[in-house]
Design a protein around this motif. Structure first.
Motif, mmCIF file in Angstrom:
data_model
loop_
_atom_site.group_PDB
_atom_site.id
_atom_site.type_symbol
_atom_site.label_atom_id
_atom_site.label_comp_id
_atom_site.label_asym_id
_atom_site.label_seq_id
_atom_site.Cartn_x
_atom_site.Cartn_y
_atom_site.Cartn_z
ATOM 1 N N CYS A 84 0.857 -1.183 0.000
ATOM 2 C CA CYS A 84 0.000 0.000 0.000
ATOM 3 C C CYS A 84 0.896 1.237 0.000
ATOM 4 C CB CYS A 84 -0.902 0.031 1.233
ATOM 5 S SG CYS A 84 -2.143 -1.269 1.304
ATOM 6 N N SER A 85 0.483 2.278 -0.693
ATOM 7 C CA SER A 85 1.240 3.527 -0.674
ATOM 8 C C SER A 85 0.278 4.704 -0.692
ATOM 9 C CB SER A 85 2.214 3.600 -1.856
ATOM 10 O OG SER A 85 1.514 3.686 -3.085
ATOM 11 N N LEU A 86 0.808 5.870 -0.347
ATOM 12 C CA LEU A 86 -0.005 7.083 -0.285
ATOM 13 C C LEU A 86 0.910 8.293 -0.272
ATOM 14 C CD1 LEU A 86 0.269 8.201 2.917
ATOM 15 C CD2 LEU A 86 -1.170 6.214 3.303
ATOM 16 N N GLU A 87 0.306 9.473 -0.435
ATOM 17 C CA GLU A 87 1.024 10.734 -0.305
ATOM 18 C C GLU A 87 0.377 11.568 0.788
ATOM 19 O OE1 GLU A 87 0.743 12.354 -4.217
ATOM 20 O OE2 GLU A 87 1.877 10.695 -5.104
ATOM 21 N N TYR A 99 -0.809 7.376 9.946
ATOM 22 C CA TYR A 99 -0.321 6.377 8.991
ATOM 23 C C TYR A 99 0.838 5.571 9.575
ATOM 24 C CZ TYR A 99 -3.228 8.693 5.480
ATOM 25 O OH TYR A 99 -4.290 9.226 4.776
ATOM 26 N N GLU A 100 1.700 6.228 10.343
ATOM 27 C CA GLU A 100 2.805 5.498 10.972
ATOM 28 C C GLU A 100 2.288 4.482 11.984
ATOM 29 O OE1 GLU A 100 6.548 8.657 10.648
ATOM 30 O OE2 GLU A 100 5.203 8.758 12.388
ATOM 31 N N SER A 101 1.186 4.792 12.656
ATOM 32 C CA SER A 101 0.624 3.844 13.614
ATOM 33 C C SER A 101 0.077 2.599 12.922
ATOM 34 C CB SER A 101 -0.484 4.522 14.428
ATOM 35 O OG SER A 101 -1.662 4.699 13.660
ATOM 36 N N ILE A 102 -0.262 2.736 11.647
ATOM 37 C CA ILE A 102 -0.723 1.588 10.859
ATOM 38 C C ILE A 102 0.464 0.747 10.397
ATOM 39 C CG2 ILE A 102 -1.936 0.931 8.728
ATOM 40 C CD1 ILE A 102 -3.493 3.610 9.029
ATOM 41 N N LYS A 106 7.903 6.524 5.646
ATOM 42 C CA LYS A 106 8.253 7.496 4.609
ATOM 43 C C LYS A 106 9.292 6.887 3.673
ATOM 44 C CE LYS A 106 7.709 11.038 8.139
ATOM 45 N NZ LYS A 106 8.444 11.896 9.083
ATOM 46 N N CYS A 107 9.065 7.050 2.373
ATOM 47 C CA CYS A 107 10.020 6.487 1.413
ATOM 48 C C CYS A 107 10.486 7.504 0.375
ATOM 49 C CB CYS A 107 9.427 5.263 0.716
ATOM 50 S SG CYS A 107 7.902 5.574 -0.202
ATOM 51 N N LYS A 108 9.717 8.569 0.135
ATOM 52 C CA LYS A 108 10.123 9.596 -0.822
ATOM 53 C C LYS A 108 9.683 10.956 -0.300
ATOM 54 C CE LYS A 108 9.853 6.760 -5.021
ATOM 55 N NZ LYS A 108 9.210 6.627 -6.361
ATOM 56 N N ARG A 109 10.388 11.997 -0.764
ATOM 57 C CA ARG A 109 10.041 13.368 -0.422
ATOM 58 C C ARG A 109 9.844 14.149 -1.716
ATOM 59 N NH1 ARG A 109 13.060 11.257 3.509
ATOM 60 N NH2 ARG A 109 12.649 11.892 5.684
ATOM 61 N N LEU A 243 3.621 0.779 2.764
ATOM 62 C CA LEU A 243 3.417 -0.292 3.733
ATOM 63 C C LEU A 243 3.442 -1.618 2.990
ATOM 64 C CD1 LEU A 243 2.498 -1.404 6.547
ATOM 65 C CD2 LEU A 243 0.143 -1.036 5.764
ATOM 66 N N ASN A 244 4.439 -2.451 3.300
ATOM 67 C CA ASN A 244 4.501 -3.787 2.715
ATOM 68 C C ASN A 244 3.543 -4.695 3.473
ATOM 69 O OD1 ASN A 244 6.613 -3.381 0.701
ATOM 70 N ND2 ASN A 244 7.981 -3.096 2.436
ATOM 71 N N ILE A 245 2.550 -5.210 2.780
ATOM 72 C CA ILE A 245 1.498 -5.961 3.473
ATOM 73 C C ILE A 245 1.619 -7.469 3.301
ATOM 74 C CG2 ILE A 245 -0.084 -4.033 3.240
ATOM 75 C CD1 ILE A 245 -1.581 -5.592 1.113
#
Length: 250
Positions: A84-87, A99-102, A106-109, A243-245
């Motif tokens: 899963c990914s998001l901005e 989101y961190e609690s899930i 962070k992977c990109k800026r 998030l690697n699920i």
């Protein structure tokens, strides 16, 4: 937020939204929170990209997004989604912590820009308009740095023009633009030098005096340095989170 229904219909189509793999939470018959997912295979993984999240104001602070993801991840895994990914806007500390609690990291800026192009260094440039299929995607630089909406798979069916900037009849740079609003989905030079960037943005200025640019990866130092010299405003900064699920169990 845009209120035009057609805007979202077009945007979500281009983002490869799967409504059967998007999710909502209801209080009776009232939709109180949702996650809209685009689904696509990229870089060897099948990804669910969160292209829209919303929670009604009176329901915020109740961990609704976390609850939706807890339900969604089970379903996504059954459909062979691996990530899963998001901005998220970098100043949105509450959302980032949620989101961190899930389990997102962070992977990109990214940096976003808009404004009138001030570049007037080149008096004449040669442009060559081509089609999506005519672009040499295998040899266009920095494709791995583009965000979900600017990826070649997302822009394929959008309302874009594909234009090369020529030098001595050879493509030196390219840009992909929606001429109705000046949105630049992609742009780059084939070799890094100031003159090539000048010619590129002189070509862009022919099509649109004002531009909007979302999600320039902050590792692209030459691109960012040039954008800062031509009068564009850095409007907002974002993180991409993932998030690697595959190994998660709920």
């Amino acid at each position: 937020m845009p209120t035009d229904f057609q805007y979202y219909k077009t945007r979500w189509k281009n983002a490869k939204v799967r409504y059967d793999l998007s999710y909502g939470m209801f209080d009776g018959d009232v939709l109180v929170g949702f996650i809209i997912n685009g689904i696509d295979k990229r870089n060897g993984e099948v990804i669910a990209f969160n292209t829209g999240t919303g929670v009604l104001p009176e329901y915020r602070g109740k961990r609704i997004v976390k609850s939706i993801y807890k339900y969604a991840i089970k379903d996504l895994k059954q459909h062979h989604i691996t990530k899963c990914s998001l901005e998220v806007i970098q100043d949105n500390i509450v959302a980032i912590k949620s989101y961190e609690s899930i389990g997102f990291q962070k992977c990109k800026r990214y940096k976003c820009f808009k404004g009138e192009v001030q570049n007037n260094n080149i008096a004449h440039v040669d442009l060559n308009e081509i089609t999506y299929k005519q672009l040499d995607w295998e040899n266009i630089p920095n494709q791995k740095f583009y965000s979900w909406d600017n990826h070649k798979n997302s822009i394929k069916n959008g309302d874009y023009r594909y234009i090369q900037v020529l030098k001595d009849n050879t493509p030196e740079s390219y840009f992909i633009i929606n001429p109705s609003n000046g949105y630049l989905a992609q742009f780059d030079v084939m070799s890094q030098n100031e003159s090539s960037w000048d010619r590129l943005f002189s070509g862009i200025k022919i099509i649109s005096d004002t531009v909007k640019i979302n999600n320039v990866d902050d590792r692209l130092h030459d691109k960012l340095e040039y954008l800062n010299t031509i009068g564009l405003k850095n409007t907002v900064d974002q993180y991409e989170m993932e998030l690697n699920i595959g190994e998660l169990y709920y």
